[in-house]
Design a protein around this motif. Sequence first.
Motif, PDB file in Angstrom:
ATOM      1  N   LYS A  67     -40.561 -17.210  -8.823  1.00 14.14           N
ATOM      2  CA  LYS A  67     -41.958 -17.647  -8.961  1.00 14.14           C
ATOM      3  C   LYS A  67     -42.585 -16.865 -10.107  1.00 14.14           C
ATOM      4  N   LEU A  68     -43.642 -17.406 -10.678  1.00 19.09           N
ATOM      5  CA  LEU A  68     -44.301 -16.742 -11.795  1.00 19.09           C
ATOM      6  C   LEU A  68     -45.038 -15.497 -11.316  1.00 19.09           C
ATOM      7  N   LEU A  69     -44.751 -14.371 -11.945  1.00 17.45           N
ATOM      8  CA  LEU A  69     -45.450 -13.124 -11.662  1.00 17.45           C
ATOM      9  C   LEU A  69     -46.089 -12.638 -12.953  1.00 17.45           C
ATOM     10  N   GLU A  70     -47.402 -12.499 -12.944  1.00 16.43           N
ATOM     11  CA  GLU A  70     -48.140 -12.099 -14.148  1.00 16.43           C
ATOM     12  C   GLU A  70     -48.842 -10.757 -13.997  1.00 16.43           C
ATOM     13  N   THR A  71     -48.766 -10.162 -12.800  1.00 14.80           N
ATOM     14  CA  THR A  71     -49.509  -8.933 -12.541  1.00 14.80           C
ATOM     15  C   THR A  71     -48.595  -7.857 -11.972  1.00 14.80           C
ATOM     16  N   CYS A  72     -49.117  -6.644 -11.900  1.00 12.75           N
ATOM     17  CA  CYS A  72     -48.346  -5.558 -11.305  1.00 12.75           C
ATOM     18  C   CYS A  72     -49.131  -4.926 -10.154  1.00 12.75           C
ATOM     19  N   CYS A  73     -48.428  -4.156  -9.358  1.00 18.75           N
ATOM     20  CA  CYS A  73     -49.019  -3.412  -8.247  1.00 18.75           C
ATOM     21  C   CYS A  73     -49.143  -1.966  -8.697  1.00 18.75           C
ATOM     22  N   THR A  74     -50.363  -1.465  -8.772  1.00 22.62           N
ATOM     23  CA  THR A  74     -50.610  -0.128  -9.296  1.00 22.62           C
ATOM     24  C   THR A  74     -50.937   0.857  -8.179  1.00 22.62           C
ATOM     25  N   ILE A  75     -50.289   2.020  -8.235  1.00 24.64           N
ATOM     26  CA  ILE A  75     -50.575   3.108  -7.305  1.00 24.64           C
ATOM     27  C   ILE A  75     -51.100   4.278  -8.119  1.00 24.64           C
ATOM     28  N   MET A  76     -52.328   4.695  -7.839  1.00 25.87           N
ATOM     29  CA  MET A  76     -52.903   5.853  -8.529  1.00 25.87           C
ATOM     30  C   MET A  76     -53.099   6.957  -7.500  1.00 25.87           C
ATOM     31  N   ASP A  77     -52.346   8.043  -7.675  1.00 24.00           N
ATOM     32  CA  ASP A  77     -52.405   9.169  -6.750  1.00 24.00           C
ATOM     33  C   ASP A  77     -53.487  10.140  -7.211  1.00 24.00           C
ATOM     34  N   LEU A  78     -54.521  10.291  -6.382  1.00 29.89           N
ATOM     35  CA  LEU A  78     -55.650  11.148  -6.726  1.00 29.89           C
ATOM     36  C   LEU A  78     -55.530  12.545  -6.134  1.00 29.89           C
ATOM     37  N   LYS A  79     -54.387  12.849  -5.552  1.00 33.70           N
ATOM     38  CA  LYS A  79     -54.196  14.170  -4.938  1.00 33.70           C
ATOM     39  C   LYS A  79     -54.390  15.262  -5.974  1.00 33.70           C
ATOM     40  N   GLY A  80     -55.291  16.192  -5.668  1.00 31.99           N
ATOM     41  CA  GLY A  80     -55.541  17.300  -6.586  1.00 31.99           C
ATOM     42  C   GLY A  80     -56.623  17.029  -7.602  1.00 31.99           C
ATOM     43  N   VAL A  81     -57.166  15.809  -7.619  1.00 25.52           N
ATOM     44  CA  VAL A  81     -58.233  15.493  -8.567  1.00 25.52           C
ATOM     45  C   VAL A  81     -59.547  16.075  -8.055  1.00 25.52           C
TER      46      VAL A  81
END
Length: 328
Positions: free
Chosen positions: A171-185
């Motif tokens: 199937k057409l995939l045009e996007t990604c799955c983003t994980i942003m880890d804020l630990k320590g910010v």
Amino acid sequence: MAEEVHNFDPKYDDYDFPTTSPEARSGHPGHTTPEQDAKVFQLRTMLEQEGYTERLDTLTLLRFLRARKFVVEAAKTMFIESEKWRKEFGTDELVDTFNYVEKPKVFEYYPQYYHKTDNDGRPVYIEKLGKIDLTAMYKITTGERMLSNLVCEYEKLTDPRLPACSRKAGKLLETCCTIMDLKGVGITSVSSVYGYVRQASAISQNYYPERLGKLYLINAPWGFSTAFSAVKSFLDPVTVEKIHILGSGYQSELLAQVPRENLPVEFGGTCNCEGGCELSDAGPWQEPEWTRPPKRAAKSKSEQEKVTPAAPEDAPAAAEDAPATATA
């Protein structure tokens, strides 16, 4: 897989992967109205009249139109500004020549990497913001080189990553799955990285529209959700729907989206790539069954052959002003 039905232009639409979006949303490939198809044609015609010949395929134009709510003039402006930036930044040349040799050292302070896929088949992109130390990083690299690497990774997301994922998923995939880890910010670290993050975000939003599928902000510090709620009203509802803010107990929700075997151990998964997940670039784009040479590489080779054709050793030198002939 459902039959693919599109109003494609054979001049520009040369795809070797599925072209129907699994999301039955208006304006997405395979789910467009006759009016939206007409706007794609209108936008392409306007851009051709301006002299543009690259990136006029239907999937690309639909992304720009969706980003501007199918207001053709606004999408045209966005596209032209993107092409101007590409020329000034040297994007097309950069992606094939840039060598980020300092990546392992930079990743000690700011890991940013693609790693395998989520349950929908999309590439997973991971950033660990809590480890950012720009002072230390700028002893290793420069902000300009960091942005160059970011741009190269976006280009590789476009091709070969997403096409390979689309082939594997069927199937057409045009996007990604983003994980942003804020630990320590912490609040004190925000100002030091704001300039770079602002530039990186601008590149993403302005020149690579409609690439975010889901965004998981994990290990969000206390008060982050409240602060986000204050600005949420200013964001597009479609964007807000994609954002998930999670505290330290994020594993169950994250694992509902990313298979455990695809998620690095440090985030609650079981993946432990040899040499480290951060540098593995593991995914369908590395699997011979699904990946293909990027079309830009084939195009570049074709152009070189046209410009410098092989000639017999005993052939007379051509006059400098002689017209060149090339087949389409």
